[in-house]
Design an enzyme around this catalytic site. Structure first.
Site, PDB file in Angstrom:
ATOM      1  CG  ASP A  76       3.707   9.286  -3.635  1.00  0.00           C
ATOM      2  OD1 ASP A  76       4.677   9.700  -4.302  1.00  0.00           O
ATOM      3  OD2 ASP A  76       3.705   8.161  -3.081  1.00  0.00           O
ATOM      4  CB  SER A  77       6.493  14.352  -5.000  1.00  0.00           C
ATOM      5  OG  SER A  77       5.813  14.598  -6.216  1.00  0.00           O
TER       6      SER A  77
ATOM      7  CG  ASP B 205       2.913   8.372  -7.549  1.00  0.00           C
ATOM      8  OD1 ASP B 205       3.265   7.391  -8.243  1.00  0.00           O
ATOM      9  OD2 ASP B 205       3.688   9.279  -7.203  1.00  0.00           O
TER      10      ASP B 205
ATOM     11  CE  LYS C 106       5.448   7.393 -10.262  1.00  0.00           C
ATOM     12  NZ  LYS C 106       5.926   7.094  -8.879  1.00  0.00           N
TER      13      LYS C 106
ATOM     14  CD  GLU D  14      12.849   8.985  -6.833  1.00  0.00           C
ATOM     15  OE1 GLU D  14      11.703   8.543  -7.058  1.00  0.00           O
ATOM     16  OE2 GLU D  14      13.087   9.867  -5.999  1.00  0.00           O
TER      17      GLU D  14
HETATM   18  O1  KIV Z   1       5.852  11.315  -6.591  1.00  0.00           O
HETATM   19  C1  KIV Z   1       6.594  11.678  -7.531  1.00  0.00           C
HETATM   20  O2  KIV Z   1       6.689  12.873  -7.863  1.00  0.00           O
HETATM   21  C2  KIV Z   1       7.355  10.663  -8.223  1.00  0.00           C
HETATM   22  C3  KIV Z   1       8.417  11.133  -9.172  1.00  0.00           C
HETATM   23  C4  KIV Z   1       9.585  11.616  -8.417  1.00  0.00           C
HETATM   24  C5  KIV Z   1       8.771  10.090 -10.153  1.00  0.00           C
HETATM   25  O3  KIV Z   1       7.144   9.519  -8.028  1.00  0.00           O
END
Ligand code: KIV
Length: 262
Positions: A41-42, A80, A110, A179
């Site tokens: 979700d980044s 995510d 996740k 993290e």
């Molecule tokens: O959203 C994401 O990219 C993440 C990573 C930083 C693990 O959760």
């Protein structure tokens, strides 16, 4: 790649994971041989230009995950669960995890959080959907934390992260992202659980590492967390390339006969 193979890699071979958000980036990552691709979700920050992951919707995650799936032949794909797709109650969480897996055909989901999400994790896993956990700095809780600083630096918080890892392992996660936590805490967590840990800003002792695609390739330079290593400078190269293109268009050096039809 599949979930049992990832679990079996613990203590034998380090796991490499990278984010991707579309067909082209997923193909590149897959061809490079990463073990896991995370549709993170980044994408809220690096694809949408938002300030946090909070506004990302379930439909947006599904949209990006479908594109990633189209570009991957080998890697395990984890998606995510975005903010508020699993926090309210576990029945809704199972339905949303199911929607992600059914519509995208990716392999796992996740979600962020510890003991308080054990019931949710267990319910999703019981429905046949593998879950990756995420502890330490959990960006969906930015409004509680107030900053993206490292977590687990004091004894109380370190103990909670260690306890949470055991709780979510018990609930059924097949691996845990750690993290922005001190490397010694990451080591302790890694030695205390049977499932692989995957670190981002968690030092060298985790069972694997994850980086955000745009960070490690130097495509995103709004800010650079301490834990990011830039393996390329693609934004700089892209700006140079587009500058040259613009100059050539203006000077009528492009296109030439080579790029023209008779
Ligand atoms: O959203 C994401 O990219 C993440 C990573 C930083 C693990 O959760």
């Amino acid at each position: 790649m599949n979930v049992p193979k990832i679990v079996a890699m613990k203590s034998k071979e380090k796991i490499s994971m990278i984010t991707a958000y579309d067909y082209t980036s997923a193909r590149i990552a897959d061809e490079a041989g990463v073990d896991i691709i995370l549709v993170g979700d980044s994408l809220g920050m690096v694809m949408q230009g938002k300030n946090s992951t909070i506004p990302v919707s379930l439909d947006e995650m599904i949209y990006h995950a479908k594109m990633v799936k189209a570009g991957v032949k080998n890697a395990l794909i984890v998606v995510d669960m975005p903010f508020m797709s699993y926090q309210a109650d576990y029945v809704e969480a199972v339905k949303n995890a199911g929607k992600i897996i059914k519509e995208t055909e990716c392999d796992a989901v996740k979600l962020e959080g510890g003991k308080e999400f054990a019931v949710t994790i267990n319910a999703i896993v019981s429905a046949g959907i593998p879950v990756m956990g995420h502890l330490g700095l959990t960006p969906q809780s930015i409004n509680i934390f107030g900053s993206y600083k490292a977590r687990g630096k004091d004894e109380r918080e370190a103990k909670k992260i260690l306890d949470d890892a055991k709780y979510i392992q018990e609930a059924g996660v097949f691996s845990i992202v750690l993290e922005s936590v001190p490397k010694n805490l990451a080591k302790e967590v890694t030695e205390s659980v049977a499932v692989p840990t995957i670190g981002i800003g968690a030092g060298v002792h985790t069972d694997g590492q994850v980086l955000v695609y745009h960070d490690m390739l130097g495509l995103f330079d709004d800010f650079k967390p301490k834990f990011v290593k830039r393996y390329a400078h693609l934004k700089k190269d892209a700006v140079e390339a587009i500058k040259t293109y613009t100059k050539e268009v203006k000077e009528e050096k492009f296109p030439t006969d080579e790029h023209s039809y008779e």
